[in-house]
Motif scaffolding. Structure first.
Motif, PDB file in Angstrom:
ATOM      1  N   PHE A 102       0.823  -1.214   0.000  1.00 21.72           N
ATOM      2  CA  PHE A 102       0.000   0.000   0.000  1.00 21.72           C
ATOM      3  C   PHE A 102       0.854   1.260   0.000  1.00 21.72           C
ATOM      4  CE2 PHE A 102      -0.366  -0.727   4.777  1.00 21.72           C
ATOM      5  CZ  PHE A 102       0.206   0.458   5.193  1.00 21.72           C
ATOM      6  N   ARG A 208     -13.165  -1.901  21.230  1.00 16.73           N
ATOM      7  CA  ARG A 208     -13.639  -0.602  21.691  1.00 16.73           C
ATOM      8  C   ARG A 208     -15.040  -0.704  22.313  1.00 16.73           C
ATOM      9  NH1 ARG A 208     -11.855   4.094  18.988  1.00 16.73           N
ATOM     10  NH2 ARG A 208     -11.762   2.934  17.044  1.00 16.73           N
ATOM     11  N   ARG A 235      -6.596  -3.191  18.130  1.00 17.14           N
ATOM     12  CA  ARG A 235      -5.680  -2.061  18.155  1.00 17.14           C
ATOM     13  C   ARG A 235      -6.320  -0.855  18.841  1.00 17.14           C
ATOM     14  NH1 ARG A 235      -0.892  -0.678  14.995  1.00 17.14           N
ATOM     15  NH2 ARG A 235      -0.507   1.475  15.531  1.00 17.14           N
ATOM     16  N   ALA A 236      -7.611  -0.652  18.580  1.00 14.65           N
ATOM     17  CA  ALA A 236      -8.293   0.511  19.156  1.00 14.65           C
ATOM     18  C   ALA A 236      -8.155   0.511  20.683  1.00 14.65           C
ATOM     19  CB  ALA A 236      -9.765   0.496  18.750  1.00 14.65           C
ATOM     20  N   THR A 251      -2.804  -7.566  11.948  1.00 13.26           N
ATOM     21  CA  THR A 251      -1.652  -7.439  11.048  1.00 13.26           C
ATOM     22  C   THR A 251      -0.464  -6.755  11.698  1.00 13.26           C
ATOM     23  OG1 THR A 251      -2.833  -5.568  10.121  1.00 13.26           O
ATOM     24  CG2 THR A 251      -2.550  -7.449   8.705  1.00 13.26           C
ATOM     25  N   GLY A 265     -17.026  -7.087  21.542  1.00 13.69           N
ATOM     26  CA  GLY A 265     -17.067  -5.667  21.163  1.00 13.69           C
ATOM     27  C   GLY A 265     -16.001  -5.288  20.160  1.00 13.69           C
ATOM     28  N   ILE A 266     -15.719  -6.215  19.246  1.00 11.71           N
ATOM     29  CA  ILE A 266     -14.742  -5.974  18.171  1.00 11.71           C
ATOM     30  C   ILE A 266     -15.510  -5.963  16.848  1.00 11.71           C
ATOM     31  CG2 ILE A 266     -12.773  -6.980  16.925  1.00 11.71           C
ATOM     32  CD1 ILE A 266     -11.722  -7.991  19.597  1.00 11.71           C
ATOM     33  N   ALA A 269     -12.632  -5.443  11.732  1.00 11.20           N
ATOM     34  CA  ALA A 269     -11.840  -4.847  10.650  1.00 11.20           C
ATOM     35  C   ALA A 269     -10.875  -5.910  10.142  1.00 11.20           C
ATOM     36  CB  ALA A 269     -11.050  -3.645  11.169  1.00 11.20           C
ATOM     37  N   HIS A 272      -7.786  -6.683  11.901  1.00  9.37           N
ATOM     38  CA  HIS A 272      -7.904  -7.489  13.108  1.00  9.37           C
ATOM     39  C   HIS A 272      -8.128  -8.958  12.751  1.00  9.37           C
ATOM     40  CE1 HIS A 272      -8.546  -8.323  17.349  1.00  9.37           C
ATOM     41  NE2 HIS A 272      -9.483  -9.153  16.950  1.00  9.37           N
ATOM     42  N   SER A 287     -23.108  -6.010  19.756  1.00  8.16           N
ATOM     43  CA  SER A 287     -24.496  -5.530  19.785  1.00  8.16           C
ATOM     44  C   SER A 287     -25.025  -5.186  18.392  1.00  8.16           C
ATOM     45  CB  SER A 287     -24.591  -4.306  20.700  1.00  8.16           C
ATOM     46  OG  SER A 287     -23.572  -3.390  20.369  1.00  8.16           O
ATOM     47  N   GLU A 303     -25.639  -9.237  21.301  1.00  8.14           N
ATOM     48  CA  GLU A 303     -26.005  -8.807  22.653  1.00  8.14           C
ATOM     49  C   GLU A 303     -25.091  -7.664  23.066  1.00  8.14           C
ATOM     50  OE1 GLU A 303     -28.212  -9.647  25.085  1.00  8.14           O
ATOM     51  OE2 GLU A 303     -29.223 -11.243  23.946  1.00  8.14           O
ATOM     52  N   LEU A 305     -22.521  -6.651  25.413  1.00  4.06           N
ATOM     53  CA  LEU A 305     -21.620  -7.494  26.207  1.00  4.06           C
ATOM     54  C   LEU A 305     -21.657  -7.122  27.688  1.00  4.06           C
ATOM     55  CD1 LEU A 305     -18.613  -6.059  27.058  1.00  4.06           C
ATOM     56  CD2 LEU A 305     -18.486  -5.968  24.584  1.00  4.06           C
ATOM     57  N   LEU A 306     -21.969  -5.888  27.990  1.00  2.00           N
ATOM     58  CA  LEU A 306     -21.965  -5.452  29.388  1.00  2.00           C
ATOM     59  C   LEU A 306     -23.046  -6.161  30.189  1.00  2.00           C
ATOM     60  CD1 LEU A 306     -21.361  -1.615  28.924  1.00  2.00           C
ATOM     61  CD2 LEU A 306     -19.693  -3.438  29.285  1.00  2.00           C
TER      62      LEU A 306
ATOM     63  N   PHE B  39      -8.389   7.964  12.204  1.00  2.00           N
ATOM     64  CA  PHE B  39      -6.958   8.041  11.889  1.00  2.00           C
ATOM     65  C   PHE B  39      -6.524   9.497  11.704  1.00  2.00           C
ATOM     66  CE2 PHE B  39      -8.222   3.729  10.595  1.00  2.00           C
ATOM     67  CZ  PHE B  39      -7.290   2.981  11.289  1.00  2.00           C
ATOM     68  N   GLN B 183      -0.293   6.626  11.644  1.00  2.00           N
ATOM     69  CA  GLN B 183      -0.925   5.409  12.145  1.00  2.00           C
ATOM     70  C   GLN B 183      -1.534   5.705  13.523  1.00  2.00           C
ATOM     71  OE1 GLN B 183      -2.567   2.838  12.083  1.00  2.00           O
ATOM     72  NE2 GLN B 183      -1.252   1.056  11.789  1.00  2.00           N
TER      73      GLN B 183
HETATM   74  C1  LIG Z   1      -2.280  -0.450   8.487  1.00  2.00           C
HETATM   75  C2  LIG Z   1      -3.256  -0.750   9.588  1.00  2.00           C
HETATM   76  C3  LIG Z   1      -2.948  -1.749  10.489  1.00  2.00           C
HETATM   77  C4  LIG Z   1      -3.850  -2.087  11.493  1.00  2.00           C
HETATM   78  N1  LIG Z   1      -3.535  -3.123  12.353  1.00  2.00           N
HETATM   79  C5  LIG Z   1      -4.456  -3.543  13.250  1.00  2.00           C
HETATM   80  C6  LIG Z   1      -4.212  -4.682  14.091  1.00  2.00           C
HETATM   81  O1  LIG Z   1      -3.152  -5.310  14.040  1.00  2.00           O
HETATM   82  N2  LIG Z   1      -5.182  -5.068  14.955  1.00  2.00           N
HETATM   83  C7  LIG Z   1      -6.384  -4.417  15.054  1.00  2.00           C
HETATM   84  O2  LIG Z   1      -7.236  -4.832  15.858  1.00  2.00           O
HETATM   85  N3  LIG Z   1      -6.633  -3.327  14.294  1.00  2.00           N
HETATM   86  C8  LIG Z   1      -5.695  -2.874  13.406  1.00  2.00           C
HETATM   87  N4  LIG Z   1      -5.967  -1.761  12.648  1.00  2.00           N
HETATM   88  C9  LIG Z   1      -7.156  -0.945  12.979  1.00  2.00           C
HETATM   89  C10 LIG Z   1      -8.449  -1.485  12.429  1.00  2.00           C
HETATM   90  O3  LIG Z   1      -8.629  -0.968  11.122  1.00  2.00           O
HETATM   91  C11 LIG Z   1      -9.657  -1.029  13.292  1.00  2.00           C
HETATM   92  O4  LIG Z   1      -9.646   0.369  13.401  1.00  2.00           O
HETATM   93  C12 LIG Z   1      -9.677  -1.646  14.703  1.00  2.00           C
HETATM   94  O5  LIG Z   1      -9.458  -3.042  14.634  1.00  2.00           O
HETATM   95  C13 LIG Z   1     -11.009  -1.356  15.340  1.00  2.00           C
HETATM   96  O6  LIG Z   1     -11.040  -1.835  16.656  1.00  2.00           O
HETATM   97  P1  LIG Z   1     -12.418  -2.270  17.362  1.00  2.00           P
HETATM   98  O7  LIG Z   1     -13.065  -3.357  16.584  1.00  2.00           O
HETATM   99  O8  LIG Z   1     -12.099  -2.538  18.786  1.00  2.00           O
HETATM  100  O9  LIG Z   1     -13.250  -0.913  17.338  1.00  2.00           O
HETATM  101  P2  LIG Z   1     -14.531  -0.487  16.492  1.00  2.00           P
HETATM  102  O10 LIG Z   1     -14.302  -0.694  15.063  1.00  2.00           O
HETATM  103  O11 LIG Z   1     -14.902   0.857  16.982  1.00  2.00           O
HETATM  104  O12 LIG Z   1     -15.646  -1.538  16.917  1.00  2.00           O
HETATM  105  C14 LIG Z   1     -16.307  -1.573  18.146  1.00  2.00           C
HETATM  106  C15 LIG Z   1     -17.386  -2.645  18.059  1.00  2.00           C
HETATM  107  O13 LIG Z   1     -17.990  -2.812  19.326  1.00  2.00           O
HETATM  108  C16 LIG Z   1     -19.380  -2.994  19.169  1.00  2.00           C
HETATM  109  N5  LIG Z   1     -20.006  -2.584  20.419  1.00  2.00           N
HETATM  110  C17 LIG Z   1     -20.124  -1.331  20.922  1.00  2.00           C
HETATM  111  N6  LIG Z   1     -20.710  -1.365  22.136  1.00  2.00           N
HETATM  112  C18 LIG Z   1     -20.962  -2.661  22.416  1.00  2.00           C
HETATM  113  C19 LIG Z   1     -21.552  -3.339  23.516  1.00  2.00           C
HETATM  114  N7  LIG Z   1     -21.979  -2.664  24.612  1.00  2.00           N
HETATM  115  N8  LIG Z   1     -21.677  -4.687  23.471  1.00  2.00           N
HETATM  116  C20 LIG Z   1     -21.234  -5.384  22.370  1.00  2.00           C
HETATM  117  N9  LIG Z   1     -20.669  -4.800  21.320  1.00  2.00           N
HETATM  118  C21 LIG Z   1     -20.523  -3.444  21.336  1.00  2.00           C
HETATM  119  C22 LIG Z   1     -19.747  -2.132  17.983  1.00  2.00           C
HETATM  120  O14 LIG Z   1     -20.943  -2.611  17.377  1.00  2.00           O
HETATM  121  C23 LIG Z   1     -18.520  -2.299  17.081  1.00  2.00           C
HETATM  122  O15 LIG Z   1     -18.720  -3.381  16.196  1.00  2.00           O
HETATM  123  C24 LIG Z   1      -5.073  -1.391  11.632  1.00  2.00           C
HETATM  124  C25 LIG Z   1      -5.366  -0.370  10.732  1.00  2.00           C
HETATM  125  C26 LIG Z   1      -4.479  -0.051   9.717  1.00  2.00           C
HETATM  126  C27 LIG Z   1      -4.844   1.031   8.765  1.00  2.00           C
END
Ligand SMILES: Cc1cc2nc3c(=O)[nH]c(=O)nc-3n(C[C@H](O)[C@H](O)[C@H](O)COP(=O)(O)OP(=O)(O)OC[C@H]3O[C@@H](n4cnc5c(N)ncnc54)[C@H](O)[C@@H]3O)c2cc1C
Lengths: 321, 261
Positions: A102, A208, A235-236, A251, A265-266, A269, A272, A287, A303, A305-306, B39, B183
């Motif tokens: 990329f 997150r 990562r978040a 990755t 709650g992931i 992406a 991930h 959820s 659901e 998760l909390l 980002f 990043q």
């Molecule tokens: C080059 C590059 C490399 C990257 N490398 C990585 C990596 O190695 N690992 C990685 O993880 N990410 C990586 N990322 C980041 C990735 O793109 C995402 O931004 C990241 O994985 C999002 O994390 P998340 O799923 O925790 O957060 P979010 O995408 O914000 O997802 C949160 C989720 O939680 C759910 N949710 C919210 N509240 C609740 C609740 N109360 N109960 C149940 N579910 C709930 C939501 O519906 C949502 O699906 C990379 C990005 C880039 C550009």
């Protein structure tokens, strides 16, 4: 239509990257089972020779003393010595969607006046399928006529290949490019050491969606139900400072394949899921019924998760009857 | 020093979007909530941190899009950017990374920026391309996936590290002007301070019509937008939360992943 496909190969510590072999399958799907492979490096003759033997593809090794360390500047200059003058029959130049792919693809596309389509997952006639909006939607993208530069998502195509009947030809192109505006200063390993993720049978991961750091206690409680378990994170969660980076999966973190992976709650992406999709059993709690994580999960639980994890714990400790 | 930060407005949830077919793309509905691409928050924060290290630094926040994106430019001012720039396109329309970058480059070309920062990727179109194209169009070096930077303003040298697979890092020495795509995790983006919120309120945005800034090449178009194949999804466990919990426990038990207490 017999048009060329050129694959830009990658290698790391003396081995060809799996993504490069996946590009061969991608090329086959585009109708060209024996694409030309370009490798760049410094004195990697036997690696290039071996690749031509194993794949039956023509391999062009761009050899230069400074090409042992990657930089966009050097690699682009070196590639343009081979790719220019532009061959009208070239259909596509494909990279893996890696930190090299990329990084390099857009500038190369610009130099060749070609469109650049990134993280391609599939092919549909003369269009390319890629995820958008965190994997919740897909777009089908059609490039203009002429060559196109692509990055192909690692894992989207198969790295397996039947051995060819005859070995491909290997040619060497010596280039004398040197760094000018971007001087490589070397590479170093991740600071973050293993956190027991590789020895664990069960990994419970937080995203997150846990909402705040304090709610990690729920994730730890869930993990404590399993012997040989470890905590993972998106990562978040690490970026927010809720967990240390050594727990990060994906990755740019660690790649794991435990017996059981529970994603809490992931969103799922691709960065991930590429780090955990080979787990034997995947359970996701989210959820959002449309969360992308459900497309790599064996069991989906829609659901909050909390509230769900406490109920799960209660049912475990006080089973009915 | 003069820094340009390119920020994108993205929707918080793609479920609220309306799908158009001619041409195929998405447009917001009244229920759509917008925010800054995460980002880009890291890119803006990095610019603000550089500004704190080198007083007198100007930080310009720029966004390409329809008028809705002005709220996100304002958010950047509230976080501390000194100037906001809106490169206006009339309609909701799909722009490739190259198209967006050619509009930004049309604006930035003669402005004398020392640093141009963007997030590594936008969360909606996920191209990972705009910074690289800006570098190519403006003939500047571009380093992607930057996880640390160290600037010596006297000789314009910057040492940057980019994060690659498995958390490994590659270091480069570059000279400003340079494009960096940031990043996540390089810093912790701040919340707006009251004084900046008040300042931003009275500040005007600079607006330019994108069409006056050079014409995108439109080398690719979207043929269709759709939902991913639902057939790939696993089993959705049904029932109320208690039933789901019991079902899940019995699956774990059957697979010998968990023993009953
Ligand atoms: C080059 C590059 C490399 C990257 N490398 C990585 C990596 O190695 N690992 C990685 O993880 N990410 C990586 N990322 C980041 C990735 O793109 C995402 O931004 C990241 O994985 C999002 O994390 P998340 O799923 O925790 O957060 P979010 O995408 O914000 O997802 C949160 C989720 O939680 C759910 N949710 C919210 N509240 C609740 C609740 N109360 N109960 C149940 N579910 C709930 C939501 O519906 C949502 O699906 C990379 C990005 C880039 C550009």
């Amino acid at each position: 239509m017999n048009r060329n496909i050129i694959i830009i190969g990658e290698h790391h510590e003396g081995t060809i990257s799996p993504g490069t072999l996946e590009l061969l399958d991608f090329s086959r799907a585009l109708g060209s089972p024996f694409p030309e492979i370009i490798l760049l490096g410094s004195d990697i003759f036997s690696l290039a020779e071996n690749l031509a033997e194993r794949t039956g593809c023509a391999v062009t090794l761009i050899n230069g003393e400074h090409l042992n360390l990657y930089s966009a500047e050097l690699y682009q200059k070196a590639l343009l010595e081979v790719l220019r003058p532009r061959d009208e029959r070239t259909l596509c130049i494909a990279f893996s969607h890696t930190s090299l792919g990329f990084d390099l693809a857009p500038a190369l596309a610009h130099a060749l006046q070609a469109p650049c389509i990134s993280s391609v997952e599939d092919i549909e006639e003369s269009s390319f399928v890629r995820s958008i909006f965190g994997g919740k939607l897909q777009s089908v993208v059609t490039p203009q006529n002429g060559p196109v530069v692509l990055t192909v998502l690692p894992g989207a195509f198969s790295p397996d290949r039947t051995p060819p009947e005859k070995s491909g030809h290997m040619r060497i192109v010596d280039v004398s490019v040197a760094p000018v505006s971007m001087i490589p200063q070397g590479e170093r390993a991740s600071e973050y050491r293993d956190s027991g993720l590789h020895d664990a049978d069960v990994i419970v991961s937080a995203g997150r969606g846990i909402g705040k750091k304090e709610n990690l206690s729920l994730i730890s409680a869930l993990a404590s139900l399993f012997p040989r378990s470890a905590l993972g994170a998106s990562r978040a969660v690490c970026d927010l400072g809720w967990m240390e980076y050594r727990h990060q999966i994906g990755t740019t973190g660690q790649t794991v394949s435990p017996k059981l992976y529970i994603a809490c709650g992931i969103s799922g992406a691709i960065q991930h899921t590429s780090g955990m999709k080979n787990a034997q059993t995947i359970i996701a709690i989210n959820s959002d019924p449309n969360a992308a994580i459900f497309s790599v999960s064996h069991y989906a639980i829609v659901e909050d998760l909390l509230s769900f994890i406490p109920v799960l714990m209660e049912e475990y400790t006080h089973p009915p009857g | 020093m003069k820094i340009l930060v390119c920020i994108k407005q993205v929707c918080d949830s793609s479920e609220t979007l309306v799908h158009d077919t001619d041409p195929p793309w998405v447009r917001p509905s009244p229920a759509t909530v917008f925010r800054m691409n995460r980002f880009d928050e890291f890119a803006l924060e990095e610019a603000l941190l550089i500004g704190e290290r080198f007083p007198g630094t100007e930080i310009h926040a720029l966004s390409v899009g329809p008028s809705r994106v002005c709220t996100t430019i304002r958010k950047a001012l509230e976080m501390g950017a000194s100037h906001g720039i809106h490169l206006c396109i009339e309609k909701e329309l799909y722009l490739s990374g190259e198209d967006t970058a050619s509009i930004i480059a049309g604006y930035a070309r003669d402005k004398g920026y020392d640093l141009i920062l963007t997030g590594i990727m936008s969360e909606d179109t996920m191209h990972c391309q705009v910074g690289q194209y800006l570098g190519a169009l403006l003939v500047l070096p571009c380093i992607t996936s930057v996880i640390s930077e160290e600037i010596s303003p006297d000789d314009a040298r910057v040492v940057v590290e980019r994060e690659i697979e498995s958390g490994r890092r590659q270091a480069f020495l570059v000279k400003m002007p340079v494009v960096l795509t940031i990043q996540s995790g390089i810093n912790r983006p701040r919340y707006p301070s009251l004084s900046n919120v008040l300042r931003a309120r009275s500040q005007d945005l600079e607006t330019c019509e994108a069409e006056h800034l050079g014409s995108p090449a439109f080398r690719q178009k979207i043929a269709a937008i759709r939902y991913p194949d639902a057939g790939k999804k696993g089993t959705f466990i049904q029932g109320d939360s208690r039933q789901k919990a019991r079902e899940l426990l019995s699956i774990l038990h059957e697979k010998s992943l968990l023993s009953w207490r």
